[in-house]
Design a protein around this motif. Sequence first.
Motif: not given
Length: 675
Positions: A62-73, A98-99, A124-127
């Motif tokens: 966000a600080a870099a001006g990029r649009p951010v979306s987050m999805v949580d399993g 939580n993929v 970015v995928i996290a699990g």
Amino acid sequence: MSSGLLGWRLQAARETAFVGREEELAVFTAALYGSRCSVLYVHGPGGVGKSALLRRFAGEAAAAGRPVSMVDGLLPEPASSEAEAALREADAVLLVDNVERVRGWEEWLRERFLPRVPMGALVVIAGRCPPDMRWQADPGWAGALEVLPLRDLRAGDAQALLDSRGVPAESREPLLAFAGGHPLALLLGAAVAVRDGGAGRRWTPDQGVVGTLLDQLVGELPSAAHRHALEVCAHARVTTEDLLRAVFPRDAANLFGWLRRLPFVESCRLGLFPHDVVREVVEADLRWRDPEGHAAMHDRLHAHLADRVRTASDVDVPGAVAALLYLHRGNGAPAGSHRCRDEDEYQEEPVRQEDVGTLVRVAAAAEGAASGAVFCAAFWADRQPQAFRLYRRAETGEPVAFSAWLRLAEPDERELAADPVVAAAWTHARATTPLRAGEHVAVGRMWALPQYREHSPLSEAIRWRMIADCLRAERLAWSSIALRHPDPEWVEQLRHYGMRTLSEEPRLGDDAYTLFVHDWRAVPAQTWLERMNHPLVAGPSAAAAELAVLSRAQFAEAVRKALRLLSRPDALAASPLARTRLIAERAGRDPAAALGDVLRQAIDELREDPRAVKFHRALSVTFLRGTPTQELAAERLGLPFTTYRRHLAAGIERVCAGLWHRELYGAGAPADRSA
């Protein structure tokens, strides 16, 4: 408005608690500003900080001006429509947490969604689990995917986290010993430590902390058998299918396969081991919830690993000793290392003739060229080359240490003159309980380069070898381990192992050596293992319970006296024979009753030898039938008194010889027919 204010407050608190992760942030920043990588895959066990890291990534993006979306399993229905939003903008950043919680989600991302993400977007995928091997097997993902395993925080970062939570200084050592660098365990422990600030060094995780961590790190388990398999894995240093088979004879293979797939279980060449915090909480929970079950599991594993020490190949025996001693960490023994990567730091190998020059150089560097140690090292390498072991750094092959386990059957004037340490070991043995036929003394020595002398993995490797030499030895009387300026870790462990120091310290030149000695006839290997396993049962009177070590003359005199007292169990209880190996092997029996049975059995066995039947008759009438006088015994046998006395004396000698043979070699040894 108040909701927004609370949200800002929560965000600020999370940012304050975020520490470390410089390497992961550097990778994300590089991907954010145009590296070839389009997908980052972060994986690690529960509570290690994946979600916190993704929140930080979101802030950086966000600080870099990029649009951010987050999805949580974890959400009831993590909508794919939110993920589809990343397709609309070329500079979008999508964070998927939580993929593993959504069945088939990882495959859908890899096969259907990610190939349609525009170049320039970052996902970015996290699990908890590493990515499916199909990611890495596909050449198409080779340059587009980067995998980031998330480990515990470094020591300095863990301290910084405790600083941010205001944990009292006196509570930090036990908290860090429990939690290590695991962020969730640190935060939960910090909350308890701050609340109970007066606990200080007595701090331990309460059941609230343990229960929460179990829920977050382990979760629901498929069955009681699976839970028990995890408890074995937490208790043992490393877990193999063979170890599980000692507990689960019919289902070990399936349970081992299940364990190796758990996200908080790691593998090494020796087997499986859980994350440190999982180990701690599973152990703490079982000890609290089912102390009897914990004790039964411990005893079963101890019996299995003790047997493995006896049967392992020479190259495998140090690891077998390490696994056995690790079980004792809960009863005051130093835990030592359970990490395979630590054990693999050094390689042990026999010394060859071409290594002797290196041995001399290491001895000179370790103890000084003029100390006498160099001469002793070369002297023994020439005299007993098979006694030496060389230790190399695995990474470089550099020789860093040598050890020797000298086996000495009798004093040799040249050896006594050449080595004051060996002379002191012999002096103590001869002055205390001298050697008997076929026994030997062992003297352990070590030489390590100064920079490695107190390095724990190396010290442990040498200790494991020396303990193995003691436990596997045949007819070992005394062991003596000689150390120059022993570090506290050596002193603590050897004293815990029941090895006492001699007051007289032999000297080589200006250097004094501490000798740690143990009489393996007074406390044999099996007894030693039992005391290590159950120190509270042994109690403070353990020293008084040591076996009596008698010379052959003392033993024979005790047998003659005991035969005369055979009808008086109260008097037999005071016999020195009641404290010998001969009786100790009949574990669980009253010593006086066991001694009486042994003497009667020895008399009865003479009937099996046609040459000794007359001796058996004389002994039986005299000692088993309670004949009041020898004259009456001769009359009952119909023998001249002198003939009866000759048969009786010969019978007593046969009994003495047979029992002495058992005392030296054990009840399972073939009978000695030479007498």
